[in-house]
Design a protein around this motif. Structure first.
Motif, mmCIF file in Angstrom:
data_model
loop_
_atom_site.group_PDB
_atom_site.id
_atom_site.type_symbol
_atom_site.label_atom_id
_atom_site.label_comp_id
_atom_site.label_asym_id
_atom_site.label_seq_id
_atom_site.Cartn_x
_atom_site.Cartn_y
_atom_site.Cartn_z
ATOM 1 N N GLY A 42 0.796 -1.225 0.000
ATOM 2 C CA GLY A 42 0.000 0.000 0.000
ATOM 3 C C GLY A 42 0.823 1.266 0.000
ATOM 4 N N SER A 75 0.647 -0.883 -6.773
ATOM 5 C CA SER A 75 -0.054 -1.151 -5.529
ATOM 6 C C SER A 75 -1.544 -1.251 -5.823
ATOM 7 C CB SER A 75 0.204 -0.028 -4.523
ATOM 8 O OG SER A 75 -0.387 -0.337 -3.272
ATOM 9 N N ARG A 123 -4.425 -7.150 -1.510
ATOM 10 C CA ARG A 123 -3.246 -6.308 -1.736
ATOM 11 C C ARG A 123 -2.203 -7.073 -2.545
ATOM 12 N NH1 ARG A 123 -3.297 -0.987 0.539
ATOM 13 N NH2 ARG A 123 -5.341 -0.911 1.534
#
Length: 164
Positions: A42, A75, A123
């Protein structure tokens, strides 16, 4: 998980670079020349912001000297966040950013992870790839917290020692 010899998939992404924000595909961004592509869980998250991205920014000239034409950071964040992060870190113009808002590229590369336990959803794993003309040459994936295997020094050492 992505392996040496794999082609970069054609997955819709948002590219954030010195020219602004554009709709494109991962293969269009990553398939020309030698590209170092690194993924982070992130933008603005502590390890990504303090350790991972800064290492690539600090080593951009050394990576270029080792034959790298482009450095790209990805990301699972939206393009507004990625643009703000690029500007905040003064990396814009040195590193290009891929906003993989839905995690489709992370999944296509097999580098997705479920961070729901930390209330972060899907993620990217912390990883780096060396890609030459659209084919993966090397894969570096972290097996624990922190930045070691996928950091700029490790990628640079591999480029200099093996000419991947």
């Amino acid at each position: 998980m992505v392996e040496r010899g794999d082609a970069i998939p054609s997955v819709a992404i948002k590219l954030v670079d010195a020219d602004g924000i554009s709709d494109t595909t991962a293969d269009a961004v990553l398939s020309t020349g030698t590209v170092v592509f690194f993924s982070v869980p992130g933008a603005f998250t502590p390890t990504c912001h303090v350790n991972h991205l800064p290492g690539f920014l600090a080593n951009a000239q050394k990576l270029a000297a080792a034959g790298v034409n482009r450095i790209v950071c990805a990301s699972v964040n939206d393009h507004f966040v990625m643009k703000a992060w690029a500007e905040n870190t003064q990396a814009l113009g040195h590193i290009d950013f891929v906003a993989d808002g839905n995690g489709d590229l992370a999944t296509a590369l097999g580098l997705d992870q479920d961070k729901s336990g930390a209330n972060m959803g899907k993620r990217f794993q912390r990883a780096a790839l060396v890609i030459r003309d659209g084919l993966v040459q090397s894969v570096f994936v972290e097996d624990g917290p922190g930045v070691s295997a996928s950091g700029a020094p490790a990628v640079l050492m591999a480029l200099e020692s093996t000419h991947v």
